[in-house]
Motif scaffolding. Structure first.
Motif, mmCIF file in Angstrom:
data_model
loop_
_atom_site.group_PDB
_atom_site.id
_atom_site.type_symbol
_atom_site.label_atom_id
_atom_site.label_comp_id
_atom_site.label_asym_id
_atom_site.label_seq_id
_atom_site.Cartn_x
_atom_site.Cartn_y
_atom_site.Cartn_z
ATOM 1 N N LYS A 1 3.915 1.527 -1.140
ATOM 2 C CA LYS A 1 4.723 1.626 -2.347
ATOM 3 C C LYS A 1 3.884 1.870 -3.601
ATOM 4 O O LYS A 1 4.435 2.134 -4.665
ATOM 5 N N LYS A 2 2.578 1.782 -3.477
ATOM 6 C CA LYS A 2 1.729 1.837 -4.666
ATOM 7 C C LYS A 2 1.950 3.130 -5.444
ATOM 8 O O LYS A 2 1.834 4.237 -4.894
ATOM 9 N N LYS A 3 2.283 2.981 -6.717
ATOM 10 C CA LYS A 3 2.460 4.130 -7.591
ATOM 11 C C LYS A 3 2.369 3.636 -9.032
ATOM 12 O O LYS A 3 2.421 2.423 -9.305
ATOM 13 N N ASN A 4 2.232 4.553 -9.952
ATOM 14 C CA ASN A 4 2.221 4.196 -11.364
ATOM 15 C C ASN A 4 3.650 3.902 -11.802
ATOM 16 O O ASN A 4 4.524 4.771 -11.733
ATOM 17 N N LEU A 5 3.887 2.684 -12.268
ATOM 18 C CA LEU A 5 5.226 2.276 -12.687
ATOM 19 C C LEU A 5 5.531 2.665 -14.132
ATOM 20 O O LEU A 5 6.678 2.550 -14.568
ATOM 21 N N SER B 1 -1.110 3.160 -17.112
ATOM 22 C CA SER B 1 -0.615 2.860 -15.771
ATOM 23 C C SER B 1 -0.435 1.361 -15.550
ATOM 24 O O SER B 1 -1.180 0.547 -16.097
ATOM 25 N N THR C 1 0.213 -0.756 -11.880
ATOM 26 C CA THR C 1 0.374 -0.655 -10.431
ATOM 27 C C THR C 1 0.393 -2.046 -9.816
ATOM 28 O O THR C 1 -0.279 -2.963 -10.305
ATOM 29 N N THR D 1 -6.501 -6.986 -14.728
ATOM 30 C CA THR D 1 -5.814 -7.312 -13.493
ATOM 31 C C THR D 1 -5.222 -8.713 -13.583
ATOM 32 O O THR D 1 -5.946 -9.684 -13.813
ATOM 33 N N GLU E 1 12.114 -1.583 -9.031
ATOM 34 C CA GLU E 1 11.076 -0.735 -8.444
ATOM 35 C C GLU E 1 10.826 -1.072 -6.972
ATOM 36 O O GLU E 1 9.944 -0.489 -6.342
ATOM 37 N N TYR F 1 10.143 -4.290 -5.632
ATOM 38 C CA TYR F 1 9.307 -5.452 -5.356
ATOM 39 C C TYR F 1 10.181 -6.701 -5.399
ATOM 40 O O TYR F 1 10.541 -7.178 -6.470
ATOM 41 N N SER G 1 0.830 -1.209 0.000
ATOM 42 C CA SER G 1 0.000 0.000 0.000
ATOM 43 C C SER G 1 0.860 1.252 0.000
ATOM 44 O O SER G 1 0.568 2.227 -0.700
ATOM 45 N N GLU H 1 -0.652 -3.960 -6.468
ATOM 46 C CA GLU H 1 -1.617 -3.660 -5.401
ATOM 47 C C GLU H 1 -1.787 -4.864 -4.482
ATOM 48 O O GLU H 1 -1.641 -5.999 -4.900
#
Length: 248
Positions: free
Chosen positions: A73-77, A243, A245, A208, A140, A142, A71, A247
């Motif tokens: 770290k959530k951002k548009n990669l 985008s 993301t 998704t 990034e 992860y 949560s 999640e």
């Protein structure tokens, strides 16, 4: 002494410590602290304190530590999703016809974008124009165990539109890749045809990825299109606000 404190009080004290320090330092102090850092109560409290919880997330988050980090770290990669930096960060660019162009919203025979934060878009020409980005999840932040064990949702979104005086085509293709860039999962849209004399409204497309199995290290995002009238210039599909993301 700290070990004499009630567990509920100790959890509140630990919850005030930065998350990275909890994992890298506090967890190593003693067995009690390790159990608290590895348990759910501490991370539920941190999520609540930082506004990261809701009824839905509380029901679905099996591992609260991972939920917290994902949560936060959530951002548009996707880099440069709206053309503010011309074509920078986009690779494998195919410039059919007169090639890609960046225009200001709403553009000729166009409509404003639903978000006021988006000011530009990419537009295609009279032959196929494509462009892609490859995202490295480790770069990034992860880590491999997270991707292999938790397998967080990877949410892909894109927006496309035609201009009202010209028909066009649009495609989106997204692949999850292994270390060796083998395809482990793929989403490919149909070729979407927008007729001439359309309403020029912006449309969101999304997919998704979940339960995709271990080994995912990269995601490759590619989209593109062209016009269907073969008019010289830039009458093809318009794309923006792409985008990707990760999640919880």
């Amino acid at each position: 002494r700290m070990e004499s404190l009630p567990e509920a009080v100790l959890i509140r004290i630990l919850a005030s410590i930065p998350a990275v320090d909890l994992v890298l330092a506090c967890r190593l102090v003693c067995c009690q602290w390790k159990n608290l850092v590895d348990g759910a109560a501490l991370w539920i409290l941190k999520c609540q304190q930082e506004g990261l919880t809701g009824a839905e997330s509380q029901e679905n988050a099996e591992n609260w530590q991972n939920f917290y980090f994902l949560s936060k770290k959530k951002k548009n990669l996707i880099k440069n999703p709206c053309g503010e930096e011309d074509l920078q960060h986009w690779g494998e660019v195919e410039n059919g016809g007169d090639g890609w162009k960046i225009e200001e919203l709403p553009g000729d025979f166009g409509k404003e974008f639903p978000s006021e934060e988006v000011h530009k878009y990419f537009v295609t020409s009279y032959e196929w124009c494509r462009k892609a980005q490859v995202i490295d999840f480790r770069a990034e932040g992860y880590w491999e165990e997270l991707m292999d064990t938790t397998q967080p949702k990877i949410v892909v979104k894109d927006w496309y539109a035609g201009r009202s005086d010209a028909g066009c085509l649009y495609e989106l293709c997204v692949k999850l890749l292994s270390e060796n860039e083998d395809v482990l999962a793929e989403y490919k849209s149909e070729t979407i045809a927008i007729p001439q004399d359309n309403d020029a409204n912006w449309t969101e497309i999304s997919h998704t990825f979940s339960n995709y199995g271990p080994g995912v290290r990269f995601v490759r995002f590619e989209h593109g299109g062209q016009d269907t009238l073969f008019w010289k210039g830039w009458y093809g599909v318009r794309v923006t606000n792409s985008s990707v993301t990760v999640e919880p």
